[in-house]
Design an enzyme around this catalytic site. Sequence first.
Site, mmCIF file in Angstrom:
data_model
loop_
_atom_site.group_PDB
_atom_site.id
_atom_site.type_symbol
_atom_site.label_atom_id
_atom_site.label_comp_id
_atom_site.label_asym_id
_atom_site.label_seq_id
_atom_site.Cartn_x
_atom_site.Cartn_y
_atom_site.Cartn_z
ATOM 1 N N LEU A 38 0.893 -1.268 -0.073
ATOM 2 C CA LEU A 38 0.141 0.065 -0.035
ATOM 3 C C LEU A 38 1.022 1.177 -0.019
ATOM 4 O O LEU A 38 1.973 1.567 0.740
ATOM 5 C CB LEU A 38 -0.979 -0.208 1.346
ATOM 6 N N ASP A 39 0.468 2.119 -0.595
ATOM 7 C CA ASP A 39 1.286 3.327 -0.604
ATOM 8 C C ASP A 39 0.972 4.348 0.592
ATOM 9 O O ASP A 39 -0.061 3.980 1.528
ATOM 10 C CB ASP A 39 0.719 4.497 -1.682
ATOM 11 N N PRO A 40 1.946 4.801 0.914
ATOM 12 C CA PRO A 40 2.181 5.637 2.022
ATOM 13 C C PRO A 40 0.751 6.574 2.525
ATOM 14 O O PRO A 40 0.128 6.262 3.674
ATOM 15 C CB PRO A 40 3.119 6.811 2.151
ATOM 16 N N LEU A 41 0.268 7.081 1.478
ATOM 17 C CA LEU A 41 -1.332 7.608 1.670
ATOM 18 C C LEU A 41 -2.144 6.755 2.067
ATOM 19 O O LEU A 41 -3.390 7.217 2.562
ATOM 20 C CB LEU A 41 -1.737 8.290 0.179
ATOM 21 N N ALA A 42 -2.284 5.631 1.659
ATOM 22 C CA ALA A 42 -3.152 4.550 1.698
ATOM 23 C C ALA A 42 -3.405 3.871 3.068
ATOM 24 O O ALA A 42 -2.489 3.886 3.860
ATOM 25 C CB ALA A 42 -2.961 3.469 0.621
#
Length: 298
Positions: A38-42
């Site tokens: 998962l991306d940091p934003l997610a």
Amino acid sequence: MLNGFVCLDKPQGITSFVAAAKVRRIFGEKKTGHTGTLDPLATGVLPVAFGSATRFIELIPDHDKAYRATFLLGKSTDTLDITGNVLCESEVTVKKEDVEAVLPGFLGESMQLPPMYSALKKDGVRLYELARQGKEVERERRKINIFSLGLVGQNANEYTIDVSCSAGTYIRSLIADIGEKLGCPAVMTVLTRTKANGIPLGKCVTIEELERLKNEDRLMEAVIPVDELLSYPSVFVTKPQAIRFSNGGELDLDRMKCDKTDGFRLVYSPDKVFLGVGEIRTESGVMTVKKVIPGYTG
């Protein structure tokens, strides 16, 4: 050594690697792995495997994912999410009914172009590393499948959608494509993975909850056994067969009491200890070892 999975509700602002490392430190384990970065934003579902469970990640049969995502119309960025550098902004004339009208066109199989800001590699280099250098390289489109896609919320020019899709689908790219279809740039602002590997978000624990369980000496309550994520038929073997299987030896089908059709099996000892995954091959008349949890001595 601990063998099993912890299903983490990953917090926003850190990478999947850092999230898994935090879980590893809480448990005091040395070896972990995770499924589906998962991306940091997610935020959302991030299964973390410990010990020998890391060997079984590739055998988890359910790799489909589900997400809830919010996007903003009228803006685009280089990363396709709100954390990136703004490339353009425009006036928004799109209405809710316009968004609802285009969504069905994204259902089913299609070929998606992965974003430059992704962990995919080109000639051994991560795409996001090249992107940070201002480079854009040719990428191959990849087949994806959108099983369901629906609008679940709106706040002015921000829209929230629920997506169920195949593994490898980039929701950022999907949103950018939705914007292109609408004739208006779109950028992802929020992303939560609500299901992965058959595990819903409601069954996940936060890092704070894990720390609380550790303080209460209840940490093992958060651990999911390896075989719980492997939905294959079960077979129980005799004690000598269990020892042979655990040592990597194939088993003669004629000496086994089980359904003798081709495919994977969850293999258990007579005392119901999960030994690993075997593969029945009727043509050869044996069940071979696919993956095993070491240490069984009977």
